[in-house]
Write a protein that holds these residues in place. Structure first.
Motif, PDB file in Angstrom:
ATOM      1  N   ASP A   1     -10.256   3.191   2.613  1.00 23.84           N
ATOM      2  CA  ASP A   1      -9.695   4.438   2.090  1.00 23.84           C
ATOM      3  C   ASP A   1      -8.325   4.762   2.656  1.00 23.84           C
ATOM      4  O   ASP A   1      -7.559   5.512   2.043  1.00 23.84           O
ATOM      5  N   VAL A   2      -8.029   4.251   3.831  1.00 25.21           N
ATOM      6  CA  VAL A   2      -6.770   4.610   4.495  1.00 25.21           C
ATOM      7  C   VAL A   2      -5.681   3.618   4.112  1.00 25.21           C
ATOM      8  O   VAL A   2      -5.945   2.527   3.592  1.00 25.21           O
ATOM      9  N   GLN A   3      -4.440   3.999   4.385  1.00 28.11           N
ATOM     10  CA  GLN A   3      -3.324   3.077   4.153  1.00 28.11           C
ATOM     11  C   GLN A   3      -3.487   1.879   5.094  1.00 28.11           C
ATOM     12  O   GLN A   3      -3.698   2.046   6.295  1.00 28.11           O
TER      13      GLN A   3
ATOM     14  N   ASP B   1       3.698 -15.209   9.633  1.00 25.40           N
ATOM     15  CA  ASP B   1       4.832 -15.036  10.545  1.00 25.40           C
ATOM     16  C   ASP B   1       4.689 -13.791  11.411  1.00 25.40           C
ATOM     17  O   ASP B   1       5.601 -13.438  12.165  1.00 25.40           O
ATOM     18  N   GLY B   2       3.545 -13.108  11.282  1.00 21.66           N
ATOM     19  CA  GLY B   2       3.294 -11.921  12.090  1.00 21.66           C
ATOM     20  C   GLY B   2       3.719 -10.628  11.439  1.00 21.66           C
ATOM     21  O   GLY B   2       3.416  -9.545  11.950  1.00 21.66           O
ATOM     22  N   SER B   3       4.425 -10.707  10.338  1.00 20.10           N
ATOM     23  CA  SER B   3       4.852  -9.490   9.650  1.00 20.10           C
ATOM     24  C   SER B   3       3.681  -8.871   8.884  1.00 20.10           C
ATOM     25  O   SER B   3       2.687  -9.539   8.597  1.00 20.10           O
ATOM     26  N   LYS B   4       3.820  -7.607   8.568  1.00 22.91           N
ATOM     27  CA  LYS B   4       2.763  -6.880   7.874  1.00 22.91           C
ATOM     28  C   LYS B   4       3.290  -6.336   6.551  1.00 22.91           C
ATOM     29  O   LYS B   4       4.422  -5.847   6.478  1.00 22.91           O
ATOM     30  N   VAL B   5       2.464  -6.425   5.530  1.00 29.80           N
ATOM     31  CA  VAL B   5       2.846  -5.901   4.211  1.00 29.80           C
ATOM     32  C   VAL B   5       1.799  -4.889   3.759  1.00 29.80           C
ATOM     33  O   VAL B   5       0.606  -5.041   4.027  1.00 29.80           O
ATOM     34  N   LEU B   6       2.249  -3.875   3.094  1.00 25.23           N
ATOM     35  CA  LEU B   6       1.351  -2.824   2.617  1.00 25.23           C
ATOM     36  C   LEU B   6       0.464  -3.363   1.494  1.00 25.23           C
ATOM     37  O   LEU B   6       0.930  -4.071   0.597  1.00 25.23           O
ATOM     38  N   CYS B   7      -0.823  -3.017   1.553  1.00 24.76           N
ATOM     39  CA  CYS B   7      -1.766  -3.428   0.512  1.00 24.76           C
ATOM     40  C   CYS B   7      -2.234  -2.184  -0.240  1.00 24.76           C
ATOM     41  O   CYS B   7      -2.662  -1.196   0.374  1.00 24.76           O
ATOM     42  N   THR B   8      -2.154  -2.238  -1.555  1.00 24.07           N
ATOM     43  CA  THR B   8      -2.546  -1.084  -2.374  1.00 24.07           C
ATOM     44  C   THR B   8      -3.939  -1.224  -2.975  1.00 24.07           C
ATOM     45  O   THR B   8      -4.459  -0.286  -3.574  1.00 24.07           O
ATOM     46  N   ASN B   9      -4.558  -2.399  -2.830  1.00 26.71           N
ATOM     47  CA  ASN B   9      -5.912  -2.622  -3.347  1.00 26.71           C
ATOM     48  C   ASN B   9      -6.919  -2.118  -2.310  1.00 26.71           C
ATOM     49  O   ASN B   9      -6.932  -2.603  -1.179  1.00 26.71           O
ATOM     50  N   PRO B  10      -7.755  -1.144  -2.641  1.00 28.47           N
ATOM     51  CA  PRO B  10      -8.687  -0.597  -1.640  1.00 28.47           C
ATOM     52  C   PRO B  10      -9.911  -1.468  -1.384  1.00 28.47           C
ATOM     53  O   PRO B  10     -10.635  -1.226  -0.418  1.00 28.47           O
ATOM     54  N   TYR B  11     -10.162  -2.464  -2.212  1.00 22.11           N
ATOM     55  CA  TYR B  11     -11.387  -3.257  -2.087  1.00 22.11           C
ATOM     56  C   TYR B  11     -11.103  -4.591  -1.396  1.00 22.11           C
ATOM     57  O   TYR B  11     -10.221  -5.352  -1.824  1.00 22.11           O
TER      58      TYR B  11
END
Length: 349
Positions: A170-172, A179-189
């Motif tokens: 439910d949370v962002q 490479d250690g970087s992080k990307v935002l995920c919009t799929n909640p499942y």
């Protein structure tokens, strides 16, 4: 179709002590519960093996603190850039950031220190810890459910969006790349990798506690089997995790798991072959469990020998009758008092 998922509570907070300003997370409650159950199981095994009754309680004071420190340092080591700017944040363990392999390494270090102080074989202590440790892992993984972490890749096919195969976040949240970087995920499942590991650890516990515990032949059998079985699962499930720790593009826990699994598998195979060839147990040779240290000057206990007051069972070719030395000498003197030994009987071949 509408996904059928088990909705988590709205908050990861278990309870608050307002007068003290303390907020206790579900993760902490489950960790504490796991530790308590592990200690209880260890005490049961201590009693069964007739070890000193305080062994498990003393051991906790070494393994738990060092396990917690190890879990934090392991995580920080592979996320150092995150903590370099604010080193004090390393102490903020309530914000998350613990690694199970670090906890195991730290706990084993504590057990090793205790074994040196008490002069107890280290692998004997590791066997005491193993069943409770893996059950504590099974329980603790549910803390990931409340924290909405340790999940797998996004579920693209909503036919798979049902618990326990998948879990809703439910949370962002972010996905960690190689490479250690992080990307935002919009799929909640996401696939519920925390649940897969929890159930596997539960299965390991049932195998160790109800099958292997009373059938072990060597000190260390329980711990080595736990380590091999857990490493096998982690080697696979870690490849699905979306929050793995990376080093040079390699998932650290997956690599470590592969080394542990194949290393211990080779060890078990080689040892079994050697023991079959030699006809005895090796690596390590078994040691008896004694409730108390043997006093200086006292004869060493021989648990496998037949006592003088316990006659050998009929038809047992391995049974050896233990006879008092003085009685044996008297009998020999009576039978052979008037008999001179022959030359054939005295010559060494």
């Amino acid at each position: 179709m509408n996904p059928v998922l088990w909705e988590r509570p709205e908050s990861s907070v278990a309870f608050e002590i307002e007068s003290l300003g303390i907020t206790v997370q579900w993760y902490a409650v489950l960790m504490a519960l796991g530790i308590v159950i592990a200690v209880v199981l260890g005490c049961i095994e201590v009693k069964r093996r007739k070890l000193h009754p305080d062994t498990m309680y003393d051991l906790v004071f070494f393994t738990v603190p060092l396990g917690l420190i190890g879990a934090r340092l392991y995580y920080v080591a592979f996320n150092f850039a995150q903590y370099a700017a604010d080193p004090l944040s390393i102490l903020y363990i309530w914000e998350g950031g613990l690694a199970i392999y670090g906890a195991i390494i730290g706990g084993l270090l504590g057990a090793l220190i205790y074994s040196r102080i008490k002069n107890v074989r280290f692998l004997k202590l590791a066997d005491l810890i193993a069943p409770g440790l893996v059950l504590a892992q099974a329980i603790g993984r549910w803390g990931n459910f409340f924290n909405q972490e340790a999940f797998g890749p996004a579920v693209e096919n909503l036919d798979h969006a049902w618990f326990p195969l998948a879990v809703k976040i439910d949370v962002q949240h972010y996905l960690t790349l190689a490479d250690g970087s992080k990307v935002l995920c919009t799929n909640p499942y996401h696939y519920a990798t925390f649940f897969y590991e929890s159930m596997w650890c539960l299965g390991i516990f049932l195998f160790l506690w109800f099958f292997l515990r009373k059938r072990r032949k060597h000190d260390g059998d329980l711990f080595f089997m736990y380590a091999m079985l857990y490493a096998f699962e982690r080697m696979i499930v870690e490849g699905l995790r979306s929050d793995s720790l990376y080093l040079f593009g390699i998932r650290i826990s997956q690599l470590l798991s592969a080394v542990i699994f194949f290393g211990l598998l080779a060890f078990f195979i080689v040892r079994a072959v050697k023991e079959k060839q030699l006809g005895r147990l090796i690596l390590p040779s078994p040691m008896p469990d004694f409730a108390e240290p043997v006093p200086d000057g006292a004869p060493e206990p021989q648990p496998d020998a037949v006592r003088a007051d316990e006659p050998a069972e009929d038809g047992d070719p391995d049974a050896t009758e233990v006879v008092d030395d003085e009685t044996a000498n008297d009998g020999c003197n009576d039978d052979n008092a008037d008999t001179e030994p022959t030359q054939e009987g005295t010559d060494e071949e």
